[in-house]
Scaffold this motif. Structure first.
Motif, short mmCIF file in Angstrom:
data_model
loop_
_atom_site.label_atom_id
_atom_site.label_comp_id
_atom_site.label_asym_id
_atom_site.label_seq_id
_atom_site.Cartn_x
_atom_site.Cartn_y
_atom_site.Cartn_z
N CYS A 1 0.97 -1.41 0.02
CA CYS A 1 -0.12 0.08 0.09
C CYS A 1 0.72 1.24 0.00
CB CYS A 1 -0.96 -0.12 1.18
SG CYS A 1 -1.89 1.22 1.41
N GLY B 1 -1.55 1.45 8.24
CA GLY B 1 -0.84 0.67 9.31
C GLY B 1 -1.75 -0.19 9.68
N THR C 1 -2.93 -3.63 5.42
CA THR C 1 -2.08 -2.90 6.26
C THR C 1 -0.78 -2.45 5.25
OG1 THR C 1 -0.63 -4.47 7.15
CG2 THR C 1 -2.41 -3.66 8.49
N MET C 2 0.03 -1.52 5.63
CA MET C 2 1.05 -1.42 4.72
C MET C 2 2.13 -0.45 5.48
SD MET C 2 2.18 1.60 3.34
CE MET C 2 2.98 2.17 2.25
#
Lengths: 526, 119
Positions: A18, A23, A518-519
Motif C-alpha cells: 500500500c 498501518g 496494512t502497509m
C-alpha cells in the motif's frame, strides 16, 4: 472470514504494498473477488431494467448500526436494491452489469454481481477493483505515512511451493534496517514455520501473522538468507509505528551526457509533496539533463501529487494550460461530478503546491525535460500510471524500463451503506490526448505498435542491488539507454512478472500467504 | 486635566489594539499528554473514534494530513491509489500566546493547552 477464504487460495491475494499512509489497526475487511462465472438470472417479479433513485434505499439496513445516525431498519433486499440502483447510476460500465433480482442473493454476493465480467484484450478481468471494507475500519485515520510495520516490504518471487519471499525494500532507520535486514534477503521461516514449503492452515496463519504485524511491539523471529549469503541467520523483528519516507532515495549521477537525476518515489501520500519539492529543487539547481524516476513500488495515492510531479518534470512551457488528467464518469454524468456535485472539468497541470505538506501556492521547481525514464513494474499503479499517461499526453517522452505496470486508469468515491464501505469503479482518467485505455498496463517494448506500449526495455527486478545503485539492473539499463542512444540489455528468461498473468493464475496455486489491510510491509507478487 | 486626557487617550488606544494574529506554528517537544490532547481534539473535530498520530507530528511542519489506515484491495492494490479528493487536514497555529488547531476544510479552530512556537 477474509483470511479463511484466502488461506484456501495459496497466494491468491498476494498483495502489493500500500502506498498510502496506513498501518495496523482496523480489522481486515476487504472481500475477495468472486468466481468470475456469474450465476443464471432467476425468474422473479422484479422490474428488470427499471431502476429507482438509490436514495430511496440508502441506509435501509438489515441490521441498523446502533447509535449510528441515518441507519433505518430495512431488509437485505433493501440493501441489495440500493446496490442495484447505485451501481446503475454510478458504475463506469453500468450497461455491462447483468440486472439481477435483489432478493435472490445475500448482500456480499449481490455486490459481487454488480460489475462487468468482461475481459481486457489480454484476457484478464476488466474490473479487478471491486471490493469492500467494513466502514468502521475504513474510517480509521492515521497521520500521513505512519504505519505499524517492521519497515520491510516483501516481494513474492514464487507463488507455489517452493515459495520464495524476498525483501524488496527496507525503510531506513526502521526495525528491519536495524535488525539488520536488507533488500534481496530471502525469508526462509517465520516463527519456526517453513515459509518455503509448509502449506498447512496453521502454518499459513503463523506466516501471515509474522510477516504482517498489526500491533506495535509484536515480536517475531525470522530466519533469512542474505544476498550472496551461504549461511542462514536468525533475526528478531519488533514491529513499531514507523514513518514512511515516500522519497527514500535521490541522487545525481554525472554521466558523459550530463547530470542524471535518480529518484525513488514509493508512495503518493501527503508527505510526498514536501519531499518531491525538495528533491526536484535540487535537481533543478544541478541542471540535470535526464531523470530516472523509480516508480516500481509506487501503487499510487493522491492524483494531485502525481500532477505536481509531472509538472516538475516537464516544466511550465510544456504544461501551460495543458490537461494532466480528465476524469470521466459513465455517460449519465458528463457535466457534473455525481458525487461531489462540482462541474466536471479537466485537471490542468499544477504549477504550485496544493498544500498537502507544504504551504499552498508554493511555487514548484521544474527541470524542463523532454523525456523521463520510468523504472516500473506490476507495483506501479494508479496515480503512478497517471504520471506516465499525463506526460505522454503532452508529448513528453516516457521511456519505460522494467515490466508491465498494473493497469488502473480507474478510480472511485467509496460509499458507506449500513456499515460496509463499497468501492465500485466509477470513473477513469484520460490524458490531454484523450487516452486512458491501459487496463492491461503500460508495457516496455523496443518498437511500440499499440498506444499502451512504450519505448523501453524489459528488465527484471534486481534484488541483488540496493535501489538507486547504478549497478541495479533497471537503473543500469536506463543509464545504458541514455549513453548508447537506445540500447537495451538482453532480456532475461528467469522468473519474470511479464510472464505472469494478472492474479487469475494465482488463485490456482493453492493455499498461501495473504496480507492484511496494512502497509508497508507487505507480500507482493513480483 | 491634561493627565486625565492623556490617560483617557491611552485607555482608548488599548481598547482598539488589534489582537495578535495567528500564524503557522511548530510543536517540537510534545509530551504524551500533549499528543493525547491532539488526538482528542482531532477525533472530536472530525467525529471519528480515534486517530493515529506520531510523536513527531508538528515537529517540523505545521501541516497534518490524515489518511486511511486500511488501504489495500484483496488483490493487493492500494484502495486509494487514484484519489482525487484532499485528505482531512489540520494546521497548527499560534498568535504568540495561544496555540490552536485549525481544521482546513471548515476553518474551524480549536484552542489547545499545549505549547507551540509561532514561526
Amino acid at each position: 472470514m477474509y483470511r479463511t477464504l484466502l488461506l484456501c487460495c495459496f497466494l491468491s491475494s498476494v498483495l502489493y504494498g500500500c502506498g498510502g499512509g496506513g498501518g495496523g489497526g482496523g480489522s481486515p475487511a476487504a472481500t475477495t473477488p468472486p468466481p468470475t462465472t456469474p450465476p443464471p438470472v432467476a425468474n422473479s417479479d422484479f422490474d428488470q431494467g427499471i431502476f429507482a433513485n438509490p436514495a430511496i434505499y440508502k441506509d435501509l439496513c438489515m441490521i441498523p448500526r446502533l447509535g449510528t445516525s441515518g441507519d433505518i431498519q430495512g431488509s437485505e433486499a433493501d440493501e441489495n436494491n440500493w446496490l442495484r440502483a447505485w451501481s446503475n447510476d454510478l458504475y463506469l460500465w453500468y450497461d455491462e452489469i447483468v440486472d439481477r433480482d435483489p432478493e435472490l442473493s445475500d448482500t456480499p454476493a449481490y455486490f459481487e454481481l454488480m460489475k462487468t465480467f468482461a475481459t481486457t484484450p489480454s484476457g484478464t478481468a476488466k474490473d479487478q477493483f471491486h471490493f469492500t471494507f467494513e466502514t468502521e475500519a475504513w474510517l480509521l485515520l492515521s497521520q500521513s505515512g505512519i504505519a505499524v510495520s517492521y519497515g520491510a516490504d516483501f516481494t513474492l518471487i514464487s507463488a507455489t511451493p517452493p515459495r520464495e519471499v524476498v525483501v524488496a525494500f527496507v525503510e531506513p532507520g526502521s526495525p528491519a534496517a536495524n535488525a539488520p535486514l536488507a533488500r534481496g534477503a530471502t525469508v526462509l521461516s517465520v516463527d519456526g514455520v517453513d515459509l518455503i514449503n509448509d502449506s498447512s492452515d496453521a502454518a499459513i496463519a503463523t506466516l501471515n501473522a509474522g510477516l504482517f504485524p498489526t500491533v506495535a511491539g509484536e515480536t517475531h523471529q525470522f530466519v533469512v538468507e542474505d544476498v550472496g549469503g551461504v549461511n542462514n541467520r536468525t533475526i528478531t523483528l519488533i514491529a513499531a509505528e514507523i514513518t514512511q519516507d515516500p522519497v527514500p532515495a535521490a541522487s545525481i549521477f554525472n554521466s558523459p551526457t550530463g547530470p542524471v537525476g535518480y529518484m525513488l518515489f514509493n508512495s503518493h501520500i501527503a508527505t510526498a509533496e514536501a519531499r518531491l519539492l525538495t528533491e526536484m529543487a535540487a535537481f533543478e539547481a544541478a541542471g540535470i539533463t535526464e531523470l530516472v524516476l523509480d516508480l516500481r513500488y509506487n501503487g499510487g495515492g493522491f492524483l494531485d501529487i502525481a500532477n505536481e510531479l509531472a509538472f516538475m518534470i516537464a516544466g511550465p512551457d510544456a504544461t501551460l494550460d495543458k490537461v494532466f488528467d480528465d476524469t470521466q464518469f459513465n455517460d449519465k454524468h458528463s457535466i457534473t461530478n455525481p458525487v461531489t456535485g462540482q462541474a466536471l472539468s479537466p485537471d490542468t497541470f499544477h504549477t504550485v503546491a496544493q498544500g498537502f505538506s507544504v504551504a499552498t501556492n508554493t511555487a514548484l521547481p521544474s527541470v524542463n525535460l523532454s523525456r523521463v525514464f520510468v523504472l516500473a513494474g506490476p507495483g506501479t499503479c494508479s496515480a503512478s500510471e497517471a504520471i506516465i499517461n499525463g506526460l505522454r499526453g503532452i508529448d513528453v517522452g516516457v521511456v519505460l524500463i522494467g515490466d508491465r505496470t498494473c493497469g488502473k486508469p480507474y478510480g472511485f468515491f467509496p460509499q458507506d451503506n449500513c456499515g460496509t464501505t463499497y468501492f465500485s469503479i466509477q470513473f477513469r482518467g484520460v490524458n490531454a490526448k484523450g487516452f486512458g485505455d491501459y487496463a492491461d498496463g503500460f508495457v516496455p517494448v523496443s518498437t511500440p505498435t499499440q498506444d499502451f506500449e512504450l519505448q523501453g526495455c524489459s528488465v527484471d527486478d534486481d534484488f541483488t542491488q540496493e535501489l538507486g545503485n547504478i549497478s541495479e539492473a533497471r537503473f543500469d539499463a536506463a543509464l545504458n539507454y541514455i549513453s548508447s542512444g537506445g540500447d537495451c540489455p538482453p532480456q532475461t528468461v528467469a522468473v519474470s512478472s511479464a510472464t505472469l498473468t494478472k492474479t487469475l493464475s494465482i488463485g490456482d496455486a493453492g493455499p498461501g500467504l495473504t496480507k492484511p489491510q496494512t502497509m508497508p510491509g507487505r507480500v507482493r507478487r513480483r | 486635566m491634561k493627565v486625565l486626557l492623556i490617560v483617557l487617550a491611552l485607555l482608548t488606544a488599548a481598547c482598539h489594539t488589534p489582537a495578535p494574529t495567528y500564524s503557522i506554528a511548530l510543536a517540537p517537544d510534545l509530551s504524551i499528554e500533549d499528543l493525547q490532547e491532539l488526538r482528542q481534539v482531532i477525533s472530536t473535530a472530525i467525529d471519528r473514534p480515534s486517530v493515529r498520530l506520531n510523536q513527531d507530528v508538528f515537529s517540523t511542519s505545521h501541516i497534518l494530513a490524515l489518511e486511511h489506515t486500511v488501504g489495500t484491495t484483496p488483490l493487493g492494490r492500494i484502495a486509494t491509489g487514484r484519489t482525487t479528493t484532499k485528505p482531512e487536514m489540520f494546521h497548527l497555529l499560534s498568535n504568540g500566546e495561544n496555540c490552536v488547531l485549525e481544521r482546513v476544510s471548515t476553518g474551524q479552530r480549536y484552542l489547545l493547552t499545549l505549547s507551540c512556537q509561532q514561526q
